[in-house]
Design a protein around this motif. Structure first.
Motif, PDB file in Angstrom:
ATOM      1  N   ARG A 281       0.834  -1.208   0.000  1.00 33.03           N
ATOM      2  CA  ARG A 281       0.000   0.000   0.000  1.00 33.03           C
ATOM      3  C   ARG A 281       0.869   1.260   0.000  1.00 33.03           C
ATOM      4  O   ARG A 281       0.583   2.231  -0.702  1.00 33.03           O
ATOM      5  N   ARG A 282       1.941   1.234   0.782  1.00 29.83           N
ATOM      6  CA  ARG A 282       2.862   2.379   0.831  1.00 29.83           C
ATOM      7  C   ARG A 282       3.544   2.576  -0.529  1.00 29.83           C
ATOM      8  O   ARG A 282       3.711   3.704  -0.999  1.00 29.83           O
ATOM      9  N   MET A 283       3.947   1.468  -1.156  1.00 32.51           N
ATOM     10  CA  MET A 283       4.571   1.545  -2.481  1.00 32.51           C
ATOM     11  C   MET A 283       3.613   2.170  -3.492  1.00 32.51           C
ATOM     12  O   MET A 283       4.012   3.041  -4.279  1.00 32.51           O
ATOM     13  N   ALA A 284       2.369   1.716  -3.495  1.00 32.48           N
ATOM     14  CA  ALA A 284       1.371   2.242  -4.433  1.00 32.48           C
ATOM     15  C   ALA A 284       1.131   3.727  -4.179  1.00 32.48           C
ATOM     16  O   ALA A 284       1.087   4.534  -5.119  1.00 32.48           O
ATOM     17  N   GLU A 285       1.004   4.090  -2.911  1.00 33.26           N
ATOM     18  CA  GLU A 285       0.782   5.496  -2.564  1.00 33.26           C
ATOM     19  C   GLU A 285       1.954   6.361  -3.011  1.00 33.26           C
ATOM     20  O   GLU A 285       1.765   7.434  -3.574  1.00 33.26           O
TER      21      GLU A 285
END
Length: 76
Positions: A31-35
């Motif tokens: 999720r952090r990577m996508a954000e």
């Protein structure tokens, strides 16, 4: 151990529903990577899936992508 709970997650990639089984810690980092990249989680997962040399285990590919991202992260 923190983040060791394994859960099944459903995601739609390229119009196809699939499920992945990942530890919470890996999902948090995905999720952090996508954000960080300004993209939807499903889009990131589809990108990682599409980058596999041969069709294989998507959950494993996601874990390896998280590891690669973490190893490339700058140290503060």
């Amino acid at each position: 151990m923190t983040g060791s709970l394994i859960r099944k997650h459903s995601v739609s990639i390229r119009g196809h529903r699939t499920s992945i089984t990942l530890e919470d810690a890996f999902m948090d980092v995905l999720r952090r990577m996508a954000e960080q990249r300004g993209m939807a989680l499903a889009a990131l997962i589809a990108e990682i899936d599409g980058a596999q040399a041969a069709p294989g285990n998507l959950s494993s590919a996601l874990r390896l992508a998280v590891l690669d991202w973490a190893l490339k992260a700058p140290y503060d």
